[in-house]
Design a protein around this motif. Structure first.
Motif, short mmCIF file in Angstrom:
data_model
loop_
_atom_site.label_atom_id
_atom_site.label_comp_id
_atom_site.label_asym_id
_atom_site.label_seq_id
_atom_site.Cartn_x
_atom_site.Cartn_y
_atom_site.Cartn_z
N LEU A 20 -7.68 -6.65 12.69
CA LEU A 20 -7.22 -5.39 12.09
C LEU A 20 -5.71 -5.34 12.02
O LEU A 20 -5.14 -4.85 11.05
N THR A 21 -5.05 -5.87 13.03
CA THR A 21 -3.60 -5.92 13.03
C THR A 21 -3.10 -6.81 11.90
O THR A 21 -2.17 -6.46 11.17
N THR A 22 -3.74 -7.96 11.73
CA THR A 22 -3.34 -8.89 10.67
C THR A 22 -3.56 -8.29 9.30
O THR A 22 -2.68 -8.37 8.43
N ILE A 23 -4.71 -7.68 9.07
CA ILE A 23 -5.00 -7.05 7.78
C ILE A 23 -4.03 -5.90 7.52
O ILE A 23 -3.56 -5.70 6.40
N GLY A 24 -3.70 -5.14 8.56
CA GLY A 24 -2.75 -4.04 8.42
C GLY A 24 -1.37 -4.52 8.00
O GLY A 24 -0.73 -3.92 7.15
N ILE A 25 -0.91 -5.62 8.60
CA ILE A 25 0.39 -6.17 8.24
C ILE A 25 0.39 -6.64 6.79
O ILE A 25 1.33 -6.39 6.04
N ILE A 26 -0.68 -7.33 6.40
CA ILE A 26 -0.78 -7.83 5.02
C ILE A 26 -0.77 -6.67 4.03
O ILE A 26 -0.05 -6.71 3.02
N LEU A 27 -1.54 -5.62 4.30
CA LEU A 27 -1.57 -4.47 3.40
C LEU A 27 -0.23 -3.75 3.34
O LEU A 27 0.17 -3.27 2.28
N LEU A 28 0.46 -3.68 4.46
CA LEU A 28 1.78 -3.06 4.45
C LEU A 28 2.76 -3.84 3.58
O LEU A 28 3.52 -3.25 2.80
N VAL A 29 2.75 -5.15 3.69
CA VAL A 29 3.67 -5.98 2.91
C VAL A 29 3.35 -5.87 1.42
O VAL A 29 4.24 -5.67 0.59
N VAL A 30 2.07 -6.00 1.07
CA VAL A 30 1.67 -5.92 -0.34
C VAL A 30 1.98 -4.54 -0.91
O VAL A 30 2.49 -4.41 -2.03
N GLY A 31 1.69 -3.50 -0.16
CA GLY A 31 1.98 -2.14 -0.61
C GLY A 31 3.47 -1.90 -0.80
O GLY A 31 3.88 -1.24 -1.75
N ALA A 32 4.28 -2.45 0.09
CA ALA A 32 5.73 -2.29 -0.04
C ALA A 32 6.26 -3.01 -1.27
O ALA A 32 7.12 -2.49 -1.99
N VAL A 33 5.75 -4.21 -1.54
CA VAL A 33 6.18 -4.96 -2.72
C VAL A 33 5.77 -4.22 -4.00
O VAL A 33 6.58 -4.09 -4.93
N LEU A 34 4.55 -3.73 -4.06
CA LEU A 34 4.10 -3.00 -5.24
C LEU A 34 4.88 -1.71 -5.43
O LEU A 34 5.21 -1.33 -6.55
N MET A 35 5.19 -1.02 -4.33
CA MET A 35 5.97 0.20 -4.43
C MET A 35 7.39 -0.10 -4.92
O MET A 35 7.94 0.62 -5.76
N LEU A 36 7.97 -1.18 -4.43
CA LEU A 36 9.31 -1.56 -4.86
C LEU A 36 9.33 -1.92 -6.34
O LEU A 36 10.22 -1.48 -7.08
N LEU A 37 8.36 -2.70 -6.80
CA LEU A 37 8.30 -3.07 -8.20
C LEU A 37 8.05 -1.85 -9.09
O LEU A 37 8.60 -1.74 -10.18
N GLY A 38 7.22 -0.94 -8.63
CA GLY A 38 6.95 0.26 -9.40
C GLY A 38 8.14 1.19 -9.47
O GLY A 38 8.37 1.87 -10.48
N SER A 39 8.96 1.21 -8.41
CA SER A 39 10.09 2.12 -8.39
C SER A 39 11.23 1.65 -9.29
O SER A 39 12.04 2.46 -9.72
#
Length: 51
Positions: A20-39
């Motif tokens: 769960l920790t690993t999946i959480g880190i992966i989702l945080l990184v992917v979400g941050a990249v998508l948010m940055l590209l969208g912004s």
């Protein structure tokens, strides 16, 4: 995606479940990249908007 990643990261960290920790880190990184590209108004995967 950021919130889900944060929740999974916290649950995994508090309960000691490594996957769960690993999946959480992966989702945080992917979400941050998508948010940055969208912004910066850049199309992501050929689409400008995701509905």
């Amino acid at each position: 995606m950021l919130i889900l990643g944060l929740v999974l990261l916290l649950i995994g960290w508090l309960t000691g479940i490594g996957i769960l920790t690993t999946i959480g880190i992966i989702l945080l990184v992917v979400g941050a990249v998508l948010m940055l590209l969208g912004s910066v108004n850049r199309p992501v995967f050929g689409r400008r908007y995701w509905y």
